[in-house]
Design an enzyme around this catalytic site. Sequence first.
Site, mmCIF file in Angstrom:
data_model
loop_
_atom_site.group_PDB
_atom_site.id
_atom_site.type_symbol
_atom_site.label_atom_id
_atom_site.label_comp_id
_atom_site.label_asym_id
_atom_site.label_seq_id
_atom_site.Cartn_x
_atom_site.Cartn_y
_atom_site.Cartn_z
ATOM 1 N N LYS A 119 -20.064 38.041 -0.613
ATOM 2 C CA LYS A 119 -19.686 36.758 -0.003
ATOM 3 C C LYS A 119 -20.059 36.775 1.471
ATOM 4 C CE LYS A 119 -15.531 34.603 1.835
ATOM 5 N NZ LYS A 119 -15.524 33.235 1.355
ATOM 6 N N ARG B 38 -17.061 31.234 -2.735
ATOM 7 C CA ARG B 38 -15.631 30.965 -2.648
ATOM 8 C C ARG B 38 -14.873 31.858 -3.629
ATOM 9 N NH1 ARG B 38 -11.388 29.204 -0.925
ATOM 10 N NH2 ARG B 38 -9.936 27.822 -2.000
ATOM 11 N N TRP C 68 -4.302 28.621 -11.986
ATOM 12 C CA TRP C 68 -4.921 29.458 -10.961
ATOM 13 C C TRP C 68 -4.118 30.723 -10.689
ATOM 14 C CZ3 TRP C 68 -6.701 25.002 -7.171
ATOM 15 C CH2 TRP C 68 -7.643 24.218 -7.858
ATOM 16 N N HIS D 145 -18.377 19.101 -0.947
ATOM 17 C CA HIS D 145 -18.862 20.451 -1.254
ATOM 18 C C HIS D 145 -20.142 20.776 -0.516
ATOM 19 C CE1 HIS D 145 -16.250 19.251 -4.592
ATOM 20 N NE2 HIS D 145 -15.789 20.464 -4.422
HETATM 21 N N1 GLN Z 1 -4.544 19.198 -1.314
HETATM 22 C C1 GLN Z 1 -5.551 20.160 -1.605
HETATM 23 C C2 GLN Z 1 -6.537 20.237 -0.450
HETATM 24 O O1 GLN Z 1 -6.803 19.262 0.134
HETATM 25 C C3 GLN Z 1 -6.314 19.825 -2.877
HETATM 26 C C4 GLN Z 1 -7.365 20.837 -3.171
HETATM 27 C C5 GLN Z 1 -8.053 20.709 -4.506
HETATM 28 O O2 GLN Z 1 -8.109 19.684 -5.095
HETATM 29 N N2 GLN Z 1 -8.624 21.748 -5.016
HETATM 30 O O3 GLN Z 1 -7.082 21.280 -0.141
#
Ligand code: GLN
Length: 766
Positions: A37, A530, A576, A709
């Site tokens: 990474k 990530r 997760w 992204h």
């Molecule tokens: N509230 C979270 C953020 O803004 C949502 C993240 C996500 O959807 N993976 O980081």
Amino acid sequence: MAFRPQQWRNIVTVSQQNPFTATVLGLPRVGPRRELKRAIEAYWAGNIDAEKLHAVARELRRAQLTELLAAGLDSIPVGTFSYYDQMLDTAVLLGALPPRVAGIADPLDRYFAAARGTDTVEPLEMTKWFDTNYHYLVPEIGPDTAFSLHPEKLLEELREALELGVPARPVVIGPITFLKLAKATGGPALARLLELLPLYRELLRRLAVAGAEWMQIDEPVLVTDLTAEEIDLVQITYAELAEATERPAILVATYFGDPGAALAPLAGTGIEAVAVDFTSGTDVSAVAAVPALAGKLVVAGVVDGRNVWRTDLDRALATLGTLLGSAGRVAVSSSCSLLHVPYTLAAETRLDERLRWWLAFGAEKVAEVQLLATGLHEGPEAIGADLAAVQAALAARRSDPRLNNPQVRARLAALGPDAVHRAPAEQRRELQRDRLRLPALPTTTIGSYPQTSAIRLARAALRKGEIDQAEYVRRMRAEIADVVALQEDLGLDVLVHGEPERNDMVQYFAEQLDGFAATEHGWVQSYGTRCVRPPILFGDVARREPMTVEWIGYAQSLTDKPVKGMLTGPVTILAWSFVRDDQPLEESARQVALAIRDETVDLQSAGIRIIQVDEPALRELLPLRAADQPAYLEWSVRSFRLATSGVSDATQIHTHLCYSEFGEVIDAIAGLDADVTSIEAARSHMEVLDDLNAAGFDLGVGPGVYDIHSPRVPSVDEITTSLRAALKAVPAERLWVNPDCGLKTRGRAEVEASLRNMVAAAAAVR
Ligand code: GLN
Ligand code: ZN
């Protein structure tokens, strides 16, 4: 007779079939300390060159292979290494990168452009890999795609491994899985199968020539519902590949579920081995029911490659023993690639000793595979001491009091049906409208703002004891004040506190809840560079005290605009985490939901008028087989509603969903009954809105208007176009304006510029 060495090698490998006994299906690649990474990010930042990056990667592969060799595996996967993603690697292998990156001359930069985009090029879409939290890049296959074979990466990694004396088994993703997961334009992707088969045949030849005795072709898509025609294609594909005269022995790997009806046709072809996952519901009798397996090597996935619990070795041995009765030969394996678990328990210094005793990470799983292979081939006596040790650990786990919290269980048992219901949406809408007084097309963000290095440094300093809790709180408050001021300046309508105090949206809550344990180095790749450190849910869940109220309350004290409270939903917390395997997931979800519910009530009491409960993983846990889906959707929706129905009707509940094709869960999204749903749509171009409409969804919705992204700053025009497209599907009174996900991975300057454009676009469209 003229004797050609290559032909000779081929005859030896395929006919003699040198079967192996102990393996795993794939390997993690980020590095035990996330070395890869760091190297990749340094390359992106221009701090190291490609040469240096390759050197880091080579060294990681060398160290890993050496370790596996020492552990005694007699067949070792190679080629599961990747700079970003294995589906993207397969697209490169098959010459299937989209035309828009073709102009980028440097192959590495072209590769990263396809993965993450550039100023001028959009990246491939990204979505979840089956029901895991790993994301793959979705290959695009169009009329312009002219497949061609580019096996250099795989051959290079094979050569490296063979030089180290490793019994290397090159791994590729199979044609059926590759095409089924691709996004096709101009006809169904599987229609292109016949174009791919000659490439795979040529690949087999090249691998045989390079010295591979075995190769593994991954076909996880066989554990999903396939049509009869698709199953025919599986049969045709592998019959055809097996016919190649010059090739390694072929292992077709299925994992993440039961291959079901695809198993017999696959086994009926001339391939040498099939991998079956016995940790996710496949019964051993499925193998006995396929007579053709009597002539094959069955690679038995009895060590769970996706969870972290020690394997019940006695049970696994029993499974393996039964298999021996019907398979030609049996090898022991992890159920899937070890990509999905941390490298090793040895790196953990702070785990509770009892918990550690119950666990197995990657290296420990390799040892389990090795033990089981010994037990299988030499008899259980050969591993008697290990069997006893495991039984002792499992017994200790079963009787640990932390697995049974009577208060939590009693509260859940006492909940009535009202606990999952709020007033009708229309009624709530009016109450909230009067209370919040938001403009049309309200603008907001998904929760997180960039995790600056100041934030990370403060967290590290606290961990190391260099600063105390009071100083940490002071610094986080400064960040919150900063982000609130930025949002006021940008003119956003619904603010957030920015989540600076959260290392990760799941870990943050897990650390504060009883029943969860955190790891120090348990990193698992989520996508590209990530990585996440999934907490381990081992016991009953209980909230000790409010978890977010101070931070969010502080943010609200700085502004008159509503600050949206941010919580993570029960399904996502479970998805997760590494979860308990000793009770149904639904039961764990109810426990988490109760803790979140208590938190929403406390936020409301602290004056918070909007609360978002994120469920980005709702789609991810959807069972792979349609028959199993309704039950899951039922309990997952109920757990969200349990978490969000404790507040008054004037409190606006938001949820956020991302990273997926939502088609199959559209009804469930409506079932969540959240007042506002923000949803990833920028990368898939708003298709989701039509789906929501078709499902009769009539609540608030914020389709992401730009893709977070990628580092690209979207222009006002672009966002305006997005919004206009959204308005074709959704009336203005229901439409919200937001990015498609949280901003934590982005840079501050990009975020500011992007949001400024977003607010301007909303104003223009209003
Ligand atoms: N509230 C979270 C953020 O803004 C949502 C993240 C996500 O959807 N993976 O980081
Ligand atoms: Zn998101």
